[in-house]
Scaffold this active site. Sequence first.
Site, PDB file in Angstrom:
ATOM      1  N   LYS A 177      10.597  44.154  30.411  1.00 53.96           N
ATOM      2  CA  LYS A 177      10.843  45.269  31.346  1.00 53.96           C
ATOM      3  C   LYS A 177       9.590  45.697  32.090  1.00 53.96           C
ATOM      4  O   LYS A 177       9.672  46.429  33.074  1.00 53.96           O
ATOM      5  CB  LYS A 177      11.455  46.465  30.601  1.00 53.96           C
ATOM      6  CG  LYS A 177      12.871  46.168  30.126  1.00 53.96           C
ATOM      7  CD  LYS A 177      13.760  47.380  29.985  1.00 53.96           C
ATOM      8  CE  LYS A 177      15.176  46.883  29.739  1.00 53.96           C
ATOM      9  NZ  LYS A 177      16.188  47.889  29.635  1.00 53.96           N
ATOM     10  N   LYS A 199      23.555  44.804  32.562  1.00 53.11           N
ATOM     11  CA  LYS A 199      24.078  45.781  33.512  1.00 53.11           C
ATOM     12  C   LYS A 199      23.032  46.160  34.561  1.00 53.11           C
ATOM     13  O   LYS A 199      23.373  46.712  35.595  1.00 53.11           O
ATOM     14  CB  LYS A 199      24.605  47.022  32.790  1.00 53.11           C
ATOM     15  CG  LYS A 199      23.618  47.753  31.886  1.00 53.11           C
ATOM     16  CD  LYS A 199      24.283  49.033  31.369  1.00 53.11           C
ATOM     17  CE  LYS A 199      24.137  49.274  29.893  1.00 53.11           C
ATOM     18  NZ  LYS A 199      22.828  49.722  29.465  1.00 53.11           N
ATOM     19  N   LYS A 246      20.307  36.668  30.002  1.00 52.16           N
ATOM     20  CA  LYS A 246      21.297  37.523  29.346  1.00 52.16           C
ATOM     21  C   LYS A 246      22.138  38.250  30.402  1.00 52.16           C
ATOM     22  O   LYS A 246      21.590  38.709  31.403  1.00 52.16           O
ATOM     23  CB  LYS A 246      20.528  38.550  28.489  1.00 52.16           C
ATOM     24  CG  LYS A 246      21.377  39.455  27.645  1.00 52.16           C
ATOM     25  CD  LYS A 246      20.538  40.526  26.972  1.00 52.16           C
ATOM     26  CE  LYS A 246      20.355  41.731  27.877  1.00 52.16           C
ATOM     27  NZ  LYS A 246      20.327  43.033  27.197  1.00 52.16           N
TER      28      LYS A 246
HETATM   29  P1  ATP Z   1      19.916  46.683  30.377  1.00 51.06           P
HETATM   30  O1  ATP Z   1      20.290  45.365  30.930  1.00 51.06           O
HETATM   31  O2  ATP Z   1      19.988  47.815  31.334  1.00 51.06           O
HETATM   32  O3  ATP Z   1      18.660  46.661  29.563  1.00 51.06           O
HETATM   33  P2  ATP Z   1      21.964  46.159  28.516  1.00 51.06           P
HETATM   34  O4  ATP Z   1      23.092  45.652  29.318  1.00 51.06           O
HETATM   35  O5  ATP Z   1      21.174  45.220  27.695  1.00 51.06           O
HETATM   36  O6  ATP Z   1      21.039  47.070  29.388  1.00 51.06           O
HETATM   37  P3  ATP Z   1      22.006  48.154  26.453  1.00 51.06           P
HETATM   38  O7  ATP Z   1      22.411  49.559  26.572  1.00 51.06           O
HETATM   39  O8  ATP Z   1      20.554  47.913  26.348  1.00 51.06           O
HETATM   40  O9  ATP Z   1      22.595  47.280  27.605  1.00 51.06           O
HETATM   41  O10 ATP Z   1      22.750  47.474  25.220  1.00 51.06           O
HETATM   42  C1  ATP Z   1      23.835  48.019  24.555  1.00 51.06           C
HETATM   43  C2  ATP Z   1      24.318  47.065  23.491  1.00 51.06           C
HETATM   44  O11 ATP Z   1      24.923  45.929  24.096  1.00 51.06           O
HETATM   45  C3  ATP Z   1      23.191  46.514  22.606  1.00 51.06           C
HETATM   46  O12 ATP Z   1      23.670  46.400  21.287  1.00 51.06           O
HETATM   47  C4  ATP Z   1      22.926  45.165  23.180  1.00 51.06           C
HETATM   48  O13 ATP Z   1      22.377  44.274  22.240  1.00 51.06           O
HETATM   49  C5  ATP Z   1      24.319  44.746  23.604  1.00 51.06           C
HETATM   50  N1  ATP Z   1      24.253  43.784  24.702  1.00 51.06           N
HETATM   51  C6  ATP Z   1      23.752  44.011  25.926  1.00 51.06           C
HETATM   52  N2  ATP Z   1      23.860  42.920  26.699  1.00 51.06           N
HETATM   53  C7  ATP Z   1      24.440  41.965  25.912  1.00 51.06           C
HETATM   54  C8  ATP Z   1      24.811  40.598  26.131  1.00 51.06           C
HETATM   55  N3  ATP Z   1      24.596  40.023  27.292  1.00 51.06           N
HETATM   56  N4  ATP Z   1      25.388  39.925  25.116  1.00 51.06           N
HETATM   57  C9  ATP Z   1      25.618  40.510  23.920  1.00 51.06           C
HETATM   58  N5  ATP Z   1      25.281  41.792  23.652  1.00 51.06           N
HETATM   59  C10 ATP Z   1      24.699  42.517  24.622  1.00 51.06           C
END
Ligand code: ATP
Length: 328
Positions: free
Chosen positions: A111, A195, A192
């Site tokens: 990040k 969002k 990955k």
């Molecule tokens: P950002 O991309 O803004 O960092 P994010 O999409 O990773 O956010 P978080 O709020 O950080 O979302 O994650 C919420 C939960 O969803 C965490 O347990 C994270 O491990 C899971 N998660 C997020 N993206 C994935 C993915 N692509 N596959 C599986 N689990 C995910």
Amino acid sequence: MARVLSGIQPSGQLTLGNYIGAIQNFVKLQDEHECFYMVVDLHAVTVPQDPAALREQTESVAALYLAAGVDPKKSAIFIQSHVPAHAELGWIMTTLAYMGELERMTQYKEKTAGKTSIPAGLFVYPTLMAADILIYNADLVPVGDDQKQHLELTRDLAERFNKRYGETFRLPEPYMPKVGARIMSLDDPTKKMSKSNPNPNSYIALLDEPDVIRRKIARAVTDSGREVKYDPEAKAAVSNLISIYAHCAGVTVEEVERRYEGQGYGQFKKDLAEHVVAVLEPLQKRYREIRGSGELVRVLKEGAERASAVAERTVALVKERMGFLPPA
Ligand code: ATP
Ligand code: LTN
């Protein structure tokens, strides 16, 4: 009964990655465990957030928990900032952590890559996450694969505290789906699904319209060849789509392979889109009902009360062990 705790940041539109990696397991675990599920707004503000958008997203994530099947009769659903004890224990965890171990966190490195003005909150983010978990003495933490390293740090901080001040915290374990702990981007299977990706075609948002979902899956990249075969090394893109299929259709990876043996990607992708729509359409309907009712306010109030009762007890014990003078 074992305790479960997890949280999701209100930092954008929740994706199918959040659903498969985390929320599906929130629902699964709530029948046999004491569960605490929160919206981690204190974490979201480690990067600047527009106040109106933050308010909207916070409510939206909480409503999505309910719409996905998290049941407020079984689980405490709440907003992190409604339980101020998190911030208090977060500070204490920051005093236990070393700069070196925080510098090694992959999420922090990703990040901040190439940035010069790095918010200090982003650096200490994992100590607040450790506090979130330890404050409930959680045994299990349902998360995606990207959070494993933060869980390891949480265990290290818990052990450090226990050694210094006496046995206080339980050591939590991550709880991850066997397949789909890391759902990948639809446009690039080496990244990955996230969002915060600026390209909306890279993810499926839980609130995407059915036709948008169909279009995004039709456009998703595939690998060379035409076999629907699960092989994350050699066929990363198709393997990712197979994981999504398996979760949305409720079948095993082997069953997906069997269904499409000898067929190309075309039919597989069409069916995949329908399975995703079949999961998300009813979820979206419930979401709209929840947002239109007063239910959420009540659920979040009760959730915060249940969570506070546990969290305040832990913080009182921690402060006593550390030698803070209690108020008269
Ligand atoms: P950002 O991309 O803004 O960092 P994010 O999409 O990773 O956010 P978080 O709020 O950080 O979302 O994650 C919420 C939960 O969803 C965490 O347990 C994270 O491990 C899971 N998660 C997020 N993206 C994935 C993915 N692509 N596959 C599986 N689990 C995910
Ligand atoms: N760091 C997590 C969000 C998060 C969390 C938690 C997850 C904050 N506190 C406690 C599980 C338990 C993330 O970035 N996905």
